[in-house]
Design an enzyme around this catalytic site. Structure first.
Site, PDB file in Angstrom:
ATOM      1  N   SER A 115       5.701 -17.446   2.509  1.00 35.51           N
ATOM      2  CA  SER A 115       6.374 -17.361   3.795  1.00 35.51           C
ATOM      3  C   SER A 115       6.182 -18.662   4.598  1.00 35.51           C
ATOM      4  O   SER A 115       6.550 -19.731   4.115  1.00 35.51           O
ATOM      5  CB  SER A 115       5.869 -16.131   4.564  1.00 35.51           C
ATOM      6  OG  SER A 115       6.702 -15.821   5.650  1.00 35.51           O
ATOM      7  N   ASP A 169      14.458  -8.997   1.278  1.00 36.79           N
ATOM      8  CA  ASP A 169      13.530  -9.526   2.282  1.00 36.79           C
ATOM      9  C   ASP A 169      14.149  -9.468   3.679  1.00 36.79           C
ATOM     10  O   ASP A 169      15.154 -10.132   3.935  1.00 36.79           O
ATOM     11  CB  ASP A 169      13.175 -10.968   1.919  1.00 36.79           C
ATOM     12  CG  ASP A 169      12.005 -11.521   2.731  1.00 36.79           C
ATOM     13  OD1 ASP A 169      11.795 -11.070   3.866  1.00 36.79           O
ATOM     14  OD2 ASP A 169      11.303 -12.413   2.212  1.00 36.79           O
ATOM     15  N   HIS A 200       9.516  -8.436   1.823  1.00 36.70           N
ATOM     16  CA  HIS A 200       8.731  -9.640   2.114  1.00 36.70           C
ATOM     17  C   HIS A 200       7.311  -9.424   1.591  1.00 36.70           C
ATOM     18  O   HIS A 200       6.397  -9.059   2.352  1.00 36.70           O
ATOM     19  CB  HIS A 200       8.737  -9.918   3.617  1.00 36.70           C
ATOM     20  CG  HIS A 200       8.286 -11.298   3.994  1.00 36.70           C
ATOM     21  ND1 HIS A 200       8.957 -12.428   3.594  1.00 36.70           N
ATOM     22  CD2 HIS A 200       7.235 -11.730   4.744  1.00 36.70           C
ATOM     23  CE1 HIS A 200       8.348 -13.489   4.082  1.00 36.70           C
ATOM     24  NE2 HIS A 200       7.297 -13.095   4.778  1.00 36.70           N
TER      25      HIS A 200
END
Length: 220
Positions: A115, A169, A200
């Site tokens: 991320s 996601d 995610h």
């Protein structure tokens, strides 16, 4: 220098993975994955999990948390915090330099992240002055893509890049990851793209892919 959690190999370290956590997490986040990578008992890889600085994050009502840079709106690639991104990249450069002091050359180092951490890994890796073993970005995107052409390091033009993303996601849309992948491919980078039916997060098939990819880069 950033505080780090480190996992030393059972044998002398011959390579290193510097792995950056996501927004609001810390260096402990990906520690459990090391034993799931299938690298073997004597892989000789040091895993370095740095803790990002604590800073206010606009999208979270200015709440202070561990973050590699500020996120200023729901569209995370808009109004990018260039100063914060470059500040964190400089801190990762310090960690790479420390690995060199400990006998690990850049060509035996992988920069990885999830991320926000993956964004810094991509940003730093393609700009690093010396050839790296690999760059890995999970559930992420390429920040400051518009400056890549002017700032890219020739040393890492051929460095393998692994990008993996969840098709569902809701935090970093897969389309943003795909756009970043295409930007890198168009610039001539060697990008392997993996997509998984998840949100995610990471999943076991992805972890298996990461283990194989790291082995190909570092177990030589």
């Amino acid at each position: 220098m950033l505080d780090c959690i480190e996992i030393e190999p059972k044998t002398s370290a011959r390579a290193s993975v510097i792995w950056l956590h996501g927004l609001g997490a810390d260096g402990n986040d990906f520690v459990p994955i090391v034993d799931e990578l299938g690298l073997g008992a004597d892989h000789g890889i040091r895993f370095v999990f740095p803790n990002a600085k604590t800073r206010p994050v606009t999208i979270n009502n200015g709440m202070a948390m561990r973050a590699w840079y500020d996120i200023k709106g729901m569209a995370i690639a808009d109004k990018q915090d260039a100063e914060g991104i470059r500040d964190s990249a400089s801190e990762i450069e310090q960690l790479i330099a420390r690995e060199a002091e400990r006998g690990i050359a850049a060509e035996s180092i992988v920069i990885a992240g999830f991320s926000q951490g993956g964004a810094i890994a991509l940003h730093t890796g393609v700009r690093h002055a010396d050839r790296l073993a690999g760059i890995m970005g999970l559930s992420t995107y390429l920040p400051l893509a518009e400056t890549l052409a002017d700032e890219a390091s020739q040393a890492n033009r051929q460095t393998p890049i692994l990008m993996a993303h969840g098709s569902q996601d809701p935090v970093v849309p897969v389309q943003l990851g795909q756009t970043s992948r295409d930007h890198l491919l168009d610039a001539g980078y060697d990008v392997a793209w993996k997509e998984y039916p998840m949100q995610h997060q990471v999943c076991m098939p992805e972890i298996a892919t990461i283990g194989r990819w790291l082995g190909e880069r570092l177990l030589r």
